[in-house]
Design a protein around this motif. Structure first.
Motif, PDB file in Angstrom:
ATOM      1  N   GLN A 153     -10.324  -1.022  -0.332  1.00 36.58           N
ATOM      2  CA  GLN A 153     -10.054  -2.065  -1.332  1.00 36.58           C
ATOM      3  C   GLN A 153      -9.362  -1.465  -2.549  1.00 36.58           C
ATOM      4  O   GLN A 153      -8.433  -2.060  -3.106  1.00 36.58           O
ATOM      5  CB  GLN A 153     -11.352  -2.772  -1.737  1.00 36.58           C
ATOM      6  N   GLN A 154      -9.798  -0.286  -2.974  1.00 33.39           N
ATOM      7  CA  GLN A 154      -9.147   0.384  -4.105  1.00 33.39           C
ATOM      8  C   GLN A 154      -7.692   0.724  -3.770  1.00 33.39           C
ATOM      9  O   GLN A 154      -6.800   0.545  -4.610  1.00 33.39           O
ATOM     10  CB  GLN A 154      -9.917   1.640  -4.501  1.00 33.39           C
ATOM     11  N   ASP A 157      -5.703  -2.440  -3.959  1.00 34.50           N
ATOM     12  CA  ASP A 157      -5.478  -2.876  -5.335  1.00 34.50           C
ATOM     13  C   ASP A 157      -4.432  -2.017  -6.041  1.00 34.50           C
ATOM     14  O   ASP A 157      -3.596  -2.540  -6.786  1.00 34.50           O
ATOM     15  CB  ASP A 157      -6.796  -2.888  -6.115  1.00 34.50           C
ATOM     16  N   ARG A 160      -1.079  -3.076  -4.576  1.00 38.74           N
ATOM     17  CA  ARG A 160      -0.740  -4.413  -5.078  1.00 38.74           C
ATOM     18  C   ARG A 160      -0.258  -4.343  -6.520  1.00 38.74           C
ATOM     19  O   ARG A 160       0.754  -4.955  -6.880  1.00 38.74           O
ATOM     20  CB  ARG A 160      -1.967  -5.325  -4.986  1.00 38.74           C
ATOM     21  N   ASP A 161      -0.964  -3.575  -7.356  1.00 40.72           N
ATOM     22  CA  ASP A 161      -0.576  -3.458  -8.761  1.00 40.72           C
ATOM     23  C   ASP A 161       0.795  -2.809  -8.901  1.00 40.72           C
ATOM     24  O   ASP A 161       1.614  -3.236  -9.718  1.00 40.72           O
ATOM     25  CB  ASP A 161      -1.632  -2.677  -9.548  1.00 40.72           C
TER      26      ASP A 161
END
Length: 172
Positions: A153-154, A157, A160-161
């Motif tokens: 998940q990290q 993220d 995605r960022d």
């Protein structure tokens, strides 16, 4: 517990009455091992398409190394449980990497393009971990998978960022 009884557990919950049979635990672990290999190979492919140096290439290589380490951890669990680790990744992962190469050969190897492809791969990884965590796993296996799911998940993220920042920079 039969497979039919297991599927009657509501989504998102874990049956505490029993655990998966050893063979089923090995199937879950091998599925996630293939997932890790797909991530490793996918991040390396994106890094290679970007050419020399750069922060994004370093990020992709770091993520590839993280996926490799997670795979090694899963391999150890598989062997400890008397199983044989699967070799390679999945067909879907190979197709994903092939698409990255096609985009690269067509000159679409921009930062944004690579980040979009990586995020797509990370979406699949996160979904596979979520699916695994819905299973009634032994505690030692669940602990490893939970930690790896948080790492996936990290990764998602971060990618995605970076993708969102690249979109803003491109004026999209």
């Amino acid at each position: 517990m039969t497979a039919n009884e297991r599927t009657s557990v509501p989504a998102g919950t874990v049956s505490t009455n029993s655990q998966l049979a050893d063979g089923e635990v090995l199937d879950v672990l091998n599925d996630l091992l293939e997932n890790c290999r797909d991530g490793e190979y996918g991040f390396r492919t994106c890094a290679e398409e970007l050419g020399e140096g750069g922060e994004l290439k370093r990020l992709f290589m770091d993520r590839a190394d993280g996926c490799r380490r997670a795979g090694e951890e899963l391999q150890r669990l598989i062997v400890q449980r008397g199983g044989k680790p699967e070799q390679g990744g999945t067909a879907a992962g190979a197709m994903h990497r092939g698409w990255v190469h096609v985009k690269g050969s067509l000159g679409a190897d921009s930062e944004l393009s690579m980040l979009e492809e990586c995020e797509r791969g990370e979406d699949a990884a996160v979904a596979r971990y979520r699916k695994a965590l819905k299973q009634p796993l032994p505690d030692d296996v669940r602990t490893v998978i939970q930690a790896q799911a948080e790492g996936a998940q990290q990764n998602h993220d971060k990618i995605r960022d970076r993708r969102d920042a690249a979109k803003r920079a491109a004026g999209s």
